[in-house]
Write a protein that holds these residues in place. Structure first.
Motif, PDB file in Angstrom:
ATOM      1  N   ALA A 156      -3.534  -1.579   6.732  1.00  0.00           N
ATOM      2  CA  ALA A 156      -2.339  -1.777   5.895  1.00  0.00           C
ATOM      3  C   ALA A 156      -1.563  -0.490   5.646  1.00  0.00           C
ATOM      4  CB  ALA A 156      -2.745  -2.397   4.556  1.00  0.00           C
ATOM      5  N   VAL A 157      -1.905   0.603   6.343  1.00  0.00           N
ATOM      6  CA  VAL A 157      -1.229   1.886   6.125  1.00  0.00           C
ATOM      7  C   VAL A 157      -0.270   2.140   7.282  1.00  0.00           C
ATOM      8  CG1 VAL A 157      -1.532   4.351   5.690  1.00  0.00           C
ATOM      9  CG2 VAL A 157      -3.279   2.727   4.941  1.00  0.00           C
ATOM     10  N   HIS A 158       0.983   2.442   6.938  1.00  0.00           N
ATOM     11  CA  HIS A 158       2.020   2.590   7.969  1.00  0.00           C
ATOM     12  C   HIS A 158       2.708   3.943   7.940  1.00  0.00           C
ATOM     13  CE1 HIS A 158       1.243  -1.634   8.380  1.00  0.00           C
ATOM     14  NE2 HIS A 158       1.762  -1.913   7.200  1.00  0.00           N
ATOM     15  N   GLY A 159       2.173   4.891   7.171  1.00  0.00           N
ATOM     16  CA  GLY A 159       2.801   6.194   7.177  1.00  0.00           C
ATOM     17  C   GLY A 159       2.116   7.174   6.242  1.00  0.00           C
ATOM     18  N   LEU A 160       2.293   8.463   6.505  1.00  0.00           N
ATOM     19  CA  LEU A 160       1.739   9.517   5.648  1.00  0.00           C
ATOM     20  C   LEU A 160       2.321   9.446   4.250  1.00  0.00           C
ATOM     21  CD1 LEU A 160       0.138  12.184   5.255  1.00  0.00           C
ATOM     22  CD2 LEU A 160       2.172  13.388   6.116  1.00  0.00           C
ATOM     23  N   ASP A 161       3.585   9.021   4.144  1.00  0.00           N
ATOM     24  CA  ASP A 161       4.234   9.004   2.838  1.00  0.00           C
ATOM     25  C   ASP A 161       3.604   8.012   1.863  1.00  0.00           C
ATOM     26  OD1 ASP A 161       5.139   6.807   4.331  1.00  0.00           O
ATOM     27  OD2 ASP A 161       7.064   6.761   3.292  1.00  0.00           O
ATOM     28  N   PHE A 162       2.716   7.148   2.357  1.00  0.00           N
ATOM     29  CA  PHE A 162       2.008   6.249   1.446  1.00  0.00           C
ATOM     30  C   PHE A 162       1.208   7.051   0.417  1.00  0.00           C
ATOM     31  CE2 PHE A 162       1.687   1.823   3.586  1.00  0.00           C
ATOM     32  CZ  PHE A 162       3.014   1.897   3.993  1.00  0.00           C
ATOM     33  N   ALA A 163       0.827   8.279   0.764  1.00  0.00           N
ATOM     34  CA  ALA A 163       0.060   9.116  -0.161  1.00  0.00           C
ATOM     35  C   ALA A 163       0.882   9.448  -1.399  1.00  0.00           C
ATOM     36  CB  ALA A 163      -0.400  10.398   0.536  1.00  0.00           C
ATOM     37  N   VAL A 164       2.123   9.867  -1.218  1.00  0.00           N
ATOM     38  CA  VAL A 164       2.940  10.218  -2.383  1.00  0.00           C
ATOM     39  C   VAL A 164       3.438   8.974  -3.104  1.00  0.00           C
ATOM     40  CG1 VAL A 164       3.635  12.478  -1.535  1.00  0.00           C
ATOM     41  CG2 VAL A 164       4.998  10.462  -0.924  1.00  0.00           C
ATOM     42  N   LYS A 165       3.325   7.836  -2.477  1.00  0.00           N
ATOM     43  CA  LYS A 165       3.734   6.584  -3.115  1.00  0.00           C
ATOM     44  C   LYS A 165       2.590   5.904  -3.859  1.00  0.00           C
ATOM     45  CE  LYS A 165       7.556   5.806   0.085  1.00  0.00           C
ATOM     46  NZ  LYS A 165       8.099   5.008   1.218  1.00  0.00           N
ATOM     47  N   GLY A 166       1.416   6.581  -3.895  1.00  0.00           N
ATOM     48  CA  GLY A 166       0.354   6.088  -4.759  1.00  0.00           C
ATOM     49  C   GLY A 166      -0.945   5.695  -4.100  1.00  0.00           C
ATOM     50  N   LEU A 167      -1.016   5.645  -2.768  1.00  0.00           N
ATOM     51  CA  LEU A 167      -2.266   5.292  -2.084  1.00  0.00           C
ATOM     52  C   LEU A 167      -3.191   6.493  -2.061  1.00  0.00           C
ATOM     53  CD1 LEU A 167      -3.808   3.113  -0.468  1.00  0.00           C
ATOM     54  CD2 LEU A 167      -2.785   4.092   1.603  1.00  0.00           C
ATOM     55  N   ASP A 168      -4.481   6.275  -2.372  1.00  0.00           N
ATOM     56  CA  ASP A 168      -5.441   7.374  -2.451  1.00  0.00           C
ATOM     57  C   ASP A 168      -6.401   7.430  -1.266  1.00  0.00           C
ATOM     58  OD1 ASP A 168      -4.705   8.335  -5.155  1.00  0.00           O
ATOM     59  OD2 ASP A 168      -5.416   6.359  -5.776  1.00  0.00           O
ATOM     60  N   CYS A 179       0.813  -1.221   0.000  1.00  0.00           N
ATOM     61  CA  CYS A 179       0.000   0.000   0.000  1.00  0.00           C
ATOM     62  C   CYS A 179       0.845   1.270   0.000  1.00  0.00           C
ATOM     63  CB  CYS A 179      -0.954  -0.003   1.196  1.00  0.00           C
ATOM     64  SG  CYS A 179      -2.334  -1.173   1.020  1.00  0.00           S
ATOM     65  N   GLY A 180       2.137   1.108   0.062  1.00  0.00           N
ATOM     66  CA  GLY A 180       3.034   2.251  -0.059  1.00  0.00           C
ATOM     67  C   GLY A 180       4.163   1.921  -1.011  1.00  0.00           C
ATOM     68  N   ASN A 181       3.807   1.252  -2.092  1.00  0.00           N
ATOM     69  CA  ASN A 181       4.787   0.737  -3.043  1.00  0.00           C
ATOM     70  C   ASN A 181       4.782   1.598  -4.293  1.00  0.00           C
ATOM     71  OD1 ASN A 181       6.136  -1.010  -5.030  1.00  0.00           O
ATOM     72  ND2 ASN A 181       5.954  -2.608  -3.465  1.00  0.00           N
ATOM     73  N   ASP A 182       5.714   2.518  -4.365  1.00  0.00           N
ATOM     74  CA  ASP A 182       5.758   3.469  -5.476  1.00  0.00           C
ATOM     75  C   ASP A 182       5.868   2.764  -6.819  1.00  0.00           C
ATOM     76  OD1 ASP A 182       6.242   6.380  -6.436  1.00  0.00           O
ATOM     77  OD2 ASP A 182       7.971   5.296  -7.232  1.00  0.00           O
ATOM     78  N   ALA A 183       6.670   1.711  -6.886  1.00  0.00           N
ATOM     79  CA  ALA A 183       6.868   1.000  -8.153  1.00  0.00           C
ATOM     80  C   ALA A 183       5.572   0.363  -8.639  1.00  0.00           C
ATOM     81  CB  ALA A 183       7.949  -0.061  -7.993  1.00  0.00           C
ATOM     82  N   LEU A 184       4.795  -0.223  -7.725  1.00  0.00           N
ATOM     83  CA  LEU A 184       3.549  -0.874  -8.118  1.00  0.00           C
ATOM     84  C   LEU A 184       2.430   0.124  -8.376  1.00  0.00           C
ATOM     85  CD1 LEU A 184       3.186  -4.035  -5.826  1.00  0.00           C
ATOM     86  CD2 LEU A 184       3.616  -3.965  -8.276  1.00  0.00           C
ATOM     87  N   LEU A 185       2.234   1.066  -7.446  1.00  0.00           N
ATOM     88  CA  LEU A 185       1.068   1.948  -7.520  1.00  0.00           C
ATOM     89  C   LEU A 185       1.255   3.085  -8.518  1.00  0.00           C
ATOM     90  CD1 LEU A 185       0.113   2.108  -3.728  1.00  0.00           C
ATOM     91  CD2 LEU A 185      -0.554   0.433  -5.467  1.00  0.00           C
ATOM     92  N   ASN A 186       2.325   3.829  -8.364  1.00  0.00           N
ATOM     93  CA  ASN A 186       2.561   4.935  -9.301  1.00  0.00           C
ATOM     94  C   ASN A 186       3.150   4.449 -10.622  1.00  0.00           C
ATOM     95  OD1 ASN A 186       1.653   7.042  -7.645  1.00  0.00           O
ATOM     96  ND2 ASN A 186       3.616   7.186  -6.578  1.00  0.00           N
ATOM     97  N   GLY A 187       4.037   3.463 -10.543  1.00  0.00           N
ATOM     98  CA  GLY A 187       4.719   3.005 -11.743  1.00  0.00           C
ATOM     99  C   GLY A 187       3.871   2.109 -12.626  1.00  0.00           C
ATOM    100  N   VAL A 188       3.530   0.929 -12.136  1.00  0.00           N
ATOM    101  CA  VAL A 188       2.802  -0.037 -12.954  1.00  0.00           C
ATOM    102  C   VAL A 188       1.351   0.378 -13.156  1.00  0.00           C
ATOM    103  CG1 VAL A 188       1.985  -2.416 -13.107  1.00  0.00           C
ATOM    104  CG2 VAL A 188       4.291  -1.943 -12.256  1.00  0.00           C
ATOM    105  N   LEU A 189       0.627   0.565 -12.066  1.00  0.00           N
ATOM    106  CA  LEU A 189      -0.824   0.752 -12.131  1.00  0.00           C
ATOM    107  C   LEU A 189      -1.220   2.064 -12.812  1.00  0.00           C
ATOM    108  CD1 LEU A 189      -3.645  -0.319 -11.254  1.00  0.00           C
ATOM    109  CD2 LEU A 189      -3.315   0.923  -9.108  1.00  0.00           C
ATOM    110  N   LYS A 190      -0.686   3.158 -12.339  1.00  0.00           N
ATOM    111  CA  LYS A 190      -1.162   4.456 -12.809  1.00  0.00           C
ATOM    112  C   LYS A 190      -0.416   4.975 -14.038  1.00  0.00           C
ATOM    113  CE  LYS A 190      -2.889   5.842  -8.255  1.00  0.00           C
ATOM    114  NZ  LYS A 190      -2.794   6.806  -7.130  1.00  0.00           N
ATOM    115  N   ARG A 191       0.886   4.715 -14.106  1.00  0.00           N
ATOM    116  CA  ARG A 191       1.652   5.197 -15.276  1.00  0.00           C
ATOM    117  C   ARG A 191       1.544   4.220 -16.441  1.00  0.00           C
ATOM    118  NH1 ARG A 191       7.501   4.688 -14.029  1.00  0.00           N
ATOM    119  NH2 ARG A 191       7.082   2.561 -14.793  1.00  0.00           N
TER     120      ARG A 191
END
Length: 727
Positions: free
Chosen positions: A271-283, A245-257
């Motif tokens: 499954a959320v462990h930090g605020l930075d999950f937002a910039v890593k693709g979690l909505d 849920c905070g995986n930049d490669a999966l969420l921003n890279g594969v899924l959205k890009r």
């Protein structure tokens, strides 16, 4: 044939054009979402970015009159933004431990649905449970479970559809489209590679990019293309070191890009462990009570005020969530309490069960003659009902479970009870042969069961394997000494039929002693009636295995269940502070299930795609029409004396690089005795290619294909030449 082409190449279940137009009457979803987001105040911008678990838990005060269910996301009435009322899951409207005091129609388990190999039927099932969800007041179904079955011991295997990306993607997409055709939003989950439950909050799935793209991610990609789900739910586990849920490669890279996905990503509960999950693709942060803190509320708002990255991200988060609301039409067609036609919906569940039951063995004992005089029914609580899986996907009908056996104490006792649906196989059998002498034995004492079997013309043993979210099975045996029970009964009566109600694959040390074996999975609201219909031949079995049944754990990529000796079993999946667990999926990589067996030239107990019938079918000849969108053309002929349905399966068996085994297409067809049908199945070029250097790479040269009745029973391959392609 033509219907299948539509299912395979487009949406699995089309939303009526009139409804689609009405849901977008104020403009397209993107334009509407942007317009509404611009009108939000700063406080409103963190309203729909988080939600609560909508059940009494912890110290969170629930809103008055809240509809109890999986989750609740507050709306913005000033802007006409509806609240999200969320319920589990793919198998029906979740029972939530009986807290709402109502029941719902339980579809058969995911593996039973996968065994139908019928996207149209699965789309009907999705529409059915979505209709019930809407009539109960829900507008989001946390459905669409399509993780590939990599380990038969995985606790949530019963929720998923199978081990092949094309098969799971097509059926999963059909289910999602069916749900959203009723203006109920569906998720697709759990993104990604959520294959076991042991240490699920911290275990790390280690796998190379190419292997992941060609297996689990391809299943998601196909399902998203076919079903266009409003949301993707990310998983608990880590993938290559980063939380899903905070995986930049999966969420921003594969899924959205790469895939251009326009919907939103919601977290799994806790499954959320930090605020930075937002910039890593979690909505959206879901079930926030289960997280250490609420990250996507005031903390997110503050971050957006001081950091341009978070400000841009917050705008995008809101627009994605709003877009999905408008695209599905949950604002235009809000849920409303209404009567439910339980009987009609149960008929759909029974249809799925009947088409999903797999006949694994038959020594001419089935179908049973209506004149059978002495029948012993043994074990599996068959006098009461049929088994269902545990956890958040647990569905029970009106009145709740007919049998509920506690397995744990504490706050999750209700959702982790071994529960049975109110559909008795014994009653269905008695109704089918009212003049026969039918006796029941619980199977608690083997000697008692053997005595009854010796007196009977036929003995039917119901054997169960309960599985649940949060816990994996330690091995592939039947629990509670049932293997010994089956073996003893089969020795006492050569006409012993075994009906398996399992959540995943099991071994069968007693197989050669039996006359027949049916895999009924968890057969749902009318499972007893469906089993009886197959036993007596009212329905000709047409289920085909969506997973490979290994002969032993020694044939698995990981014979020892990872973490079984280091991680304490725990429903929530937490371990000791700082505990880690790496699971190396590079062992099999993209060669999941039948592909692993083919690569190792190993013979399974039963292969992927296998299933017997009360009639016979022939396949072929096969021809391949090459091109940018290749097509496999072949005949299926019913050479027997009964009408029946068959699944024609087309496999890639060789590429310019060497041997390969991949399902590239399938079609289910019903034929009368002597009838022959020519089928055309499109072949997705991705199934002929490899993922290399960030794109699909298909080498020029000769490719071999074969048609058959399973991954291990194929006709002589045919060859076809293809030009090189990269995309």
């Amino acid at each position: 044939m033509r219907r299948y082409l539509v299912l395979a190449m487009g949406s699995a279940l089309s939303i009526p054009a009139a409804s689609h137009a009405q849901s977008n009457k104020s403009g397209d979803p993107d334009t509407r979402a942007a317009a509404v987001e611009k009108q939000m105040t700063d406080a409103e911008r963190v309203t729909i970015t988080h939600g609560i678990m909508a059940v009494p838990f912890g110290t969170t005060k629930l809103p008055e009159g809240l509809l109890l269910g999986a989750g609740y996301v507050e709306g913005i009435p000033r802007l006409g933004v509806p609240a999200l009322t969320e319920t589990d899951a793919s198998l029906g409207v979740s029972y939530v431990g009986g807290l709402r005091g109502d029941g719902a129609t339980a579809l058969p388990s995911g593996l039973a649905m996968g065994a139908t190999w019928d996207p149209d039927l699965i789309g009907r099932g999705g529409a059915t449970i979505a209709g019930e969800a809407q009539a109960k007041g829900f507008n989001v179904l946390l459905a669409g479970g399509i993780n590939l079955v990599r380990d038969p011991r995985g606790g949530r295997n019963f929720e998923y559809l199978g081990e092949d990306p094309l098969h799971s993607g097509l059926l999963g997409g059909a289910a999602i489209a069916g749900i959203q055709s009723r203006h109920v939003m569906s998720t697709v989950k759990h993104f990604a590679i959520n294959a076991v439950e042991t240490g699920r909050q911290f275990h790390n799935a280690v796998i190379g990019d190419s292997a992941l793209r060609m297996s689990d991610l391809l299943a998601f990609e196909i399902a998203i293309e076919r079903g266009n789900p409003g949301s993707v739910m990310c998983a608990y586990n880590r993938v290559n070191g980063a939380s899903a849920c905070g995986n930049d490669a999966l969420l921003n890279g594969v899924l959205k890009r790469d895939w251009g996905y326009k919907g939103f990503v919601m977290s799994d509960w806790g499954a959320v462990h930090g605020l930075d999950f937002a910039v890593k693709g979690l909505d959206q942060q879901s079930g926030a009570q289960l997280d250490a803190k609420l990250y996507f509320g005031a903390e997110l708002a503050e971050a957006a005020r001081r950091d341009k990255r978070y400000k841009a991200r917050l705008t995008d988060m809101n627009r994605r969530i709003l877009r999905s609301m408008y695209a599905v039409g949950i604002d235009t067609y809000p849920p409303a309490k209404a009567p439910i036609d339980i009987a009609a919906n149960a008929r759909v569940a029974q249809d799925v069960a009947e088409q999903g039951i797999v006949l694994l063995r038959n020594r001419d004992v089935l179908p049973l003659a209506a004149k059978a005089q002495r029948i012993a029914v043994i074990g599996g609580f068959a006098d009461s009902g049929v088994l269902s899986g545990g956890g958040s996907s647990q569905v029970q009908g009106v009145g709740g479970p007919v049998v509920a056996i506690p397995t744990v104490g504490g706050p999750f006792a209700a959702v982790l009870a071994q529960s049975y649906q109110r559909s008795s196989p014994l009653e269905a059998i008695v109704a089918r042969v009212p003049k026969a002498d039918v006796v029941f034995r619980s199977g608690r004492y083997i000697a008692d069961a053997v005595a009854a079997a010796k007196k009977a013309d036929v003995a039917i043993v119901f054997a169960t394997q309960w599985m649940t979210e949060g816990l994996d099975a330690p091995d592939l045996s039947l629990p509670d000494g049932q293997d010994a029970l089956v073996s003893a009964v089969a020795e006492a009566n050569p006409n012993t039929i075994v009906v398996l109600e399992t959540g995943s694959q099991v071994v069968m040390p007693w197989l050669e002693k039996t006359a027949a074996v049916l895999e009924a999975w968890y057969p749902g609201a009318r499972g007893g009636e469906a089993i009886a219909a197959i036993l007596f031949g009212d329905v000709n079995p047409s289920g085909r295995l969506p997973v490979t049944f290994p002969a032993s754990v020694d044939q698995l990529p990981r014979p020892k269940l990872p973490g079984s000796d280091t991680v304490e079993p725990n429903f929530l999946g937490y371990g000791k502070p700082g505990q880690t667990l790496d699971i190396d999926y590079n062992v099999e990589g993209a060669d999941v299930g039948y592909r692993w067996f083919a690569k190792r030239h190993a013979a399974p107990l039963f292969p992927f795609g296998f299933g017997l019938s009360y009639t016979r079918f022939e396949h072929g000849p096969l021809t391949i029409v090459p091109g940018a969108a290749p097509v496999a053309r072949f005949a299926v002929t019913n050479t027997g004396k009964r009408s029946g349905a068959d699944v024609g399966q087309v496999y890639l068996t060789g590429t310019p690089a060497g041997d390969a085994t991949r399902l590239v297409g399938f079609s289910k067809v019903t034929l009368k005795p002597g009838e022959k049908r020519i089928l055309e199945v499109p072949i997705d070029p991705r199934l002929l290619a490899t993922w290399k250097d960030g794109r699909w790479d298909m080498a020029a040269g000769t490719y071999r294909f074969a048609v058959g009745s399973s991954a291990a029973d194929l006709e002589t391959p045919v060859a076809s030449g293809f030009l090189a392609r990269k995309w």
